[in-house]
Design a protein around this motif. Sequence first.
Motif, short mmCIF file in Angstrom:
data_model
loop_
_atom_site.label_atom_id
_atom_site.label_comp_id
_atom_site.label_asym_id
_atom_site.label_seq_id
_atom_site.Cartn_x
_atom_site.Cartn_y
_atom_site.Cartn_z
N ASN A 192 0.81 -1.22 0.00
CA ASN A 192 0.00 0.00 0.00
C ASN A 192 0.84 1.26 0.00
O ASN A 192 0.33 2.35 0.25
CB ASN A 192 -0.92 0.01 1.23
CG ASN A 192 -1.95 -1.10 1.18
OD1 ASN A 192 -2.55 -1.35 0.13
ND2 ASN A 192 -2.15 -1.77 2.32
N GLU A 209 2.99 13.17 7.69
CA GLU A 209 2.04 12.23 7.12
C GLU A 209 2.69 10.87 6.89
O GLU A 209 2.07 9.83 7.15
CB GLU A 209 1.45 12.80 5.83
CG GLU A 209 0.46 13.94 6.11
CD GLU A 209 -0.19 14.49 4.85
OE1 GLU A 209 0.26 14.14 3.75
OE2 GLU A 209 -1.15 15.28 4.99
N ARG A 228 1.36 7.58 8.79
CA ARG A 228 0.90 6.44 7.98
C ARG A 228 1.59 5.16 8.43
O ARG A 228 0.97 4.08 8.43
CB ARG A 228 1.18 6.72 6.50
CG ARG A 228 0.23 7.73 5.88
CD ARG A 228 0.66 8.17 4.50
NE ARG A 228 -0.20 9.24 4.00
CZ ARG A 228 0.02 9.94 2.89
NH1 ARG A 228 1.11 9.68 2.17
NH2 ARG A 228 -0.81 10.89 2.52
N ASP A 286 -3.63 6.48 2.92
CA ASP A 286 -4.03 7.83 2.48
C ASP A 286 -4.23 8.79 3.66
O ASP A 286 -4.85 9.83 3.51
CB ASP A 286 -5.30 7.77 1.63
CG ASP A 286 -6.53 7.42 2.46
OD1 ASP A 286 -6.37 6.77 3.51
OD2 ASP A 286 -7.65 7.81 2.06
N LYS A 300 -4.06 11.68 6.18
CA LYS A 300 -3.59 13.06 6.13
C LYS A 300 -3.70 13.65 7.52
O LYS A 300 -4.51 13.20 8.34
CB LYS A 300 -4.40 13.89 5.13
CG LYS A 300 -4.21 13.43 3.69
CD LYS A 300 -5.03 14.30 2.74
CE LYS A 300 -4.84 13.84 1.29
NZ LYS A 300 -5.67 14.65 0.36
N SER A 331 -9.02 10.28 6.65
CA SER A 331 -8.84 9.34 5.55
C SER A 331 -10.03 9.43 4.62
O SER A 331 -11.15 9.74 5.05
CB SER A 331 -8.70 7.91 6.09
OG SER A 331 -8.77 6.96 5.03
#
Length: 789
Positions: free
Chosen positions: A158, A252, A256, A263, A265, A368
């Motif tokens: 991912n 970020e 993550r 995704d 943020k 997200s």
Amino acid sequence: MTNNLFTNSPFKTLISFHKLIESLEEIAKTNVDYRSNYAKAVLKEIEPFPQFRTGIENFNLIHENETLIKYLLADLFPTALTQNEIKAVTIPFQNFTFNYTERFKKILSNAGATFDMEIRDFDDNQFYIMNCILILNTVYHQHFDFNKPLFYDIPDANAIMKHYRILYNADFMEIIPTDKAIPLTPEDIDLLMDNYDSIALWKEKFPSESWILKGFGIVSLFDASIESAVSNLKSNLLKSEMGQSDIKENFETIFRSIFKVPDLKIGFIIYNEEEEKFVKPHYHDKKMGSFILDEMQETDCKNALFGCSLETILEQNKPFIISNVEKFATTPGNEKLAAHFIRLNIQSCILAPVIKDDKLLGIIELVSAKPRELNSINANNLNLVLPYLVDTLERYDNDMQHHVEAIIQREYTAIHPSVYWKFKREALKYFQTNNPNKDYIFKEIVFKEVYPLYGQIDIKGSSNHRNETVKEDLKNQLEALVQIFENQNSNNNLVLLEQRKFELQSLQEQLESPLKADTEQQIQLYIEQEIHPILRNTKTNVIGETLEQNYFASLDEKTGMFYQSRKKFDNAMSIVNKKLASILDKKQVEAQNIFPHYYERFKTDGVEHNLYIGASITPNKDFDSIYLHNLRLWQLQTLCEMELEHHQLKSSLPYELDVTSLILVFSSAISIRFRMDEKRFDVDGTYNARYEVVKKRIDKANIKGTEERITEKEKITIVYSHNSEETEYLKYIKFLQFKTILEPEIEQFEVEELQGVSGLRAIRVKVINKNTAPDSKNYSYQDLLDELS
């Protein structure tokens, strides 16, 4: 097989399984049949490859015999653990690996074919020195502890960056000196111990390929993504500049890794407790924003956008979590916040309070675009990072307070750098007392024997201009109202309308006379209380309605009055003041190089300034009168430049304004004292007060025996008392005439007697108006002396 080698090494590397083969030979001799038979079978398979024992230099041999090597290493890489362990054969510190476990293979496959596996932050020099330390510890029995953790950073399927800690097993390796190896003395080892960063020294003591590294190592990895991400977060937060260009991307990436949300943020908002507002962080980098505020810079905590949704944060100090925004929207009261997030393509989010000592510092926003990615379970990961965010936001809050205080001091209660040292010394004395918070009497700040310089550039006739523009706006507003009443055809209140029309016309007549102090306020009050209510409550025809719409559209929002002419004047005044003040401030920076001195500037109907120079202001430098002469010449030149700048600017102003310039010469040294109640410097003592009296009254004075002001547009007036001052300034004027800055004509006259002051004289000279931009070069007093000689 990964093969990305460092080429320069103290080792000549031979991949060899000789220790493992010797172990298999011992097993083959045992009486345990299944172990003995297995060992014999493996030894028979590798018999055609003597390099497996003597050393493999051509790594293609490894690639061509991967299956055989797998059987050879089976005891070290058990099949039952291959899906769990992350392990491979390697050469320590080299980016060279083979014989991976299945889990290791899967990790590399997910990273993609183009991924190049390298040790994080590990360069050629570090590689070389680490190998040298390995020799020192193994051969010379030293105990050099090099505990820097090594990591592989490998993205998953991912694209989330995972961080793997590297552990080495070197049991199957041996280190052999060649004839190039240099024997080390204890002194050599001590020298190396004290010079880790000297790569030349390490290469001198351990020449390239002077030792043989024979055997193989085993590298084991464990997933340290969260620990590494938290460490990276701490490093980022400890950086002095939170506004660096890549801060958002760094954060970020880190979050993550922690939350395993590709995704994810991140955003921040700061809580302003005094005003009960949420505000965006004032980082230099505008990329760090807020999803709650979006385009807004700030908002009240109880903004209708959020409804009661954020009570969990504000009142309970707990995270507010939405795992599915679409589902959240179906609950009454959540519609606005849900719609706000949907518009921003947010489907799940965590809004967590950052709290220190029961005080809310701000909110961290994790969002997200996918539902259920962020939820109450993985919200617990915030416990790993919130302690560091707390310290950072507290530091940010303290820094912001310091910046605010600095701005207030600079813009409102400025302490000029030239005298700051004395204030600082007194403050340090306060802290050095045994009990600084009790009954300390601050010493007054006084500077004795300083020479004052005063100058101003004033808007000529500013009061008259202001009155005329006020009168013009009032006339226009009354005229517009009379037109409206003349077009009223309503039969209702006809007598009242005629009465108001008559009163408006009477006010128009009053404005033909000079404006009184309270005329504007009286007319404004009359219009607001008597006229506007009638207009809002009386129906009229189409023409009257259009006139009313135009009238109300012309009113100023703040005053409710016409402000067109006055606005042009105010804007022109502001432009002139701002431009002239900026020139003075810029030139002042240069003037401080002459000799450090106190400087203050004021904007009124123009710009005025005070300078004080003397030994008591700068006691660490020897003061000489030549510095005073230099500063006086600088002041005259600066006013010339300001006059020229205004001449260039005048034609572009929304309202034409002229300026007059004045310098007051005062050769006697005075004392200045900081007034604690007014937070500003003022002259000290009765004798020195004469200087202040002259300053306040001189610009309105006339030439003795006339009705003509001593100041005139486009000219500089220099007021003085003594012949020596006259002689000095005539030198400056002649010098600047020679430099084509001043016109040849010089006017000299006496100044009328002021209250308590007599005997003043003045010089007046015109600045040459050029069509080009003014020359900003400053000439020194020495330039003047050189020219005269």
